[in-house]
Design a protein around this motif. Structure first.
Motif, short mmCIF file in Angstrom:
data_model
loop_
_atom_site.label_atom_id
_atom_site.label_comp_id
_atom_site.label_asym_id
_atom_site.label_seq_id
_atom_site.Cartn_x
_atom_site.Cartn_y
_atom_site.Cartn_z
N SER A 95 -8.22 -2.13 1.60
CA SER A 95 -7.57 -1.88 0.31
C SER A 95 -7.55 -3.15 -0.54
CB SER A 95 -6.14 -1.39 0.51
OG SER A 95 -6.14 -0.14 1.16
N PHE A 104 -1.51 -0.11 -6.01
CA PHE A 104 -2.32 0.94 -5.41
C PHE A 104 -1.71 2.28 -5.74
CE2 PHE A 104 -2.90 -2.77 -2.62
CZ PHE A 104 -4.27 -2.91 -2.73
N ILE A 154 -4.84 1.55 -8.50
CA ILE A 154 -6.16 1.53 -7.88
C ILE A 154 -6.14 2.44 -6.67
CG2 ILE A 154 -7.85 0.06 -6.72
CD1 ILE A 154 -6.80 -2.20 -8.56
N ARG A 155 -7.08 3.37 -6.65
CA ARG A 155 -7.19 4.30 -5.51
C ARG A 155 -8.28 3.75 -4.60
NH1 ARG A 155 -6.05 9.96 -5.20
NH2 ARG A 155 -5.56 9.74 -7.38
N THR A 156 -7.93 3.57 -3.35
CA THR A 156 -8.90 3.09 -2.36
C THR A 156 -9.16 4.20 -1.35
OG1 THR A 156 -7.19 2.14 -0.95
CG2 THR A 156 -8.16 0.70 -2.62
N SER A 183 -10.96 -3.87 -1.92
CA SER A 183 -11.21 -2.99 -3.07
C SER A 183 -10.49 -3.49 -4.31
CB SER A 183 -10.77 -1.56 -2.76
OG SER A 183 -11.53 -1.01 -1.72
N LEU A 184 -9.25 -3.95 -4.14
CA LEU A 184 -8.49 -4.50 -5.26
C LEU A 184 -9.22 -5.70 -5.87
CD1 LEU A 184 -5.86 -4.81 -6.99
CD2 LEU A 184 -5.01 -6.27 -5.14
N SER A 231 -9.26 3.78 1.81
CA SER A 231 -8.67 3.47 3.10
C SER A 231 -7.17 3.23 2.94
CB SER A 231 -9.32 2.21 3.67
OG SER A 231 -8.67 1.79 4.83
N CYS A 251 -12.20 -4.54 -7.84
CA CYS A 251 -11.77 -3.95 -9.12
C CYS A 251 -11.40 -5.04 -10.13
CB CYS A 251 -10.58 -3.04 -8.91
SG CYS A 251 -11.00 -1.37 -8.51
N THR A 305 0.83 -1.21 0.00
CA THR A 305 0.00 0.00 0.00
C THR A 305 0.87 1.26 0.00
OG1 THR A 305 -0.18 -0.15 2.40
CG2 THR A 305 -1.98 -1.09 1.10
#
Length: 178
Positions: free
Chosen positions: A167, A144, A157-159, A170-171, A161, A174, A123
């Protein structure tokens, strides 16, 4: 103080090393579904066993028709589940130069395989992992959003958190959309 200087020199070297490599245009909408061989660069910080197992199970299932290779620091090897079907490549501090870039022996071990997709699960920016990701030759390099990532990754990828657990979820969401 000197460690920060060494990192900056290593980053400058990496930029110089990759200065002539440009990415071919690609359609991200089907890049993950077409990928058969995945490279997973495990985080430099220890993850809890549940999160690591969840991530590896997802990625090995996602690339079940090909193969998955996991690159992890030797001291964090115990964080990986023993039942993983992925090939594991470990490295230690001796495999890195004074500028935090991988030595040629580690790069050769990694380049013994070819990869369609590479995933850096850090991250925060990690020069050794970013360098290995770019050097892998994977057409799709996912990470990220973080400082200095533009030179190494072509999908960020922008999360919402900064915590690893949300994170990674979210990945996975996506990647399911791709």
């Amino acid at each position: 103080m000197f460690e920060d200087l060494r990192r900056r020199v290593g980053l400058a070297y990496a930029r110089f090393h990759f200065r002539k490599r440009s990415d071919a245009p690609m359609r991200f909408s089907d890049a993950v579904t077409r990928a058969r061989r995945a490279l997973v660069l495990f985080p430099d910080r220890a993850l809890d066993a549940g999160t690591a197992e969840m991530l590896l199970r997802y990625l090995t299932r996602r690339f079940a028709n090909g193969s998955t290779t996991v690159v992890i620091r030797e001291d964090l090897r115990n964080n990986l589940p023993m039942t993983t079907a992925a090939r594991v490549v470990t490295y230690s501090a001796e495999d890195l130069t004074a500028w935090f870039t991988p030595r040629s022996a580690l790069i050769r071990r990694l380049k013994s395989s070819t990869f369609d997709a590479a995933f850096d699960l850090n991250t925060e920016f990690s020069l050794p992992n970013a360098f290995l990701c770019k050097e892998s030759g994977a057409g799709l390099r996912v990470s990220f959003t973080k400082t200095n990532a533009d030179e190494f990754f072509n999908l960020q990828i922008r999360t919402g958190s900064a915590a690893p657990g949300p994170s990674y979820q979210s990945l996975m969401r996506c990647l399911d959309m791709l």
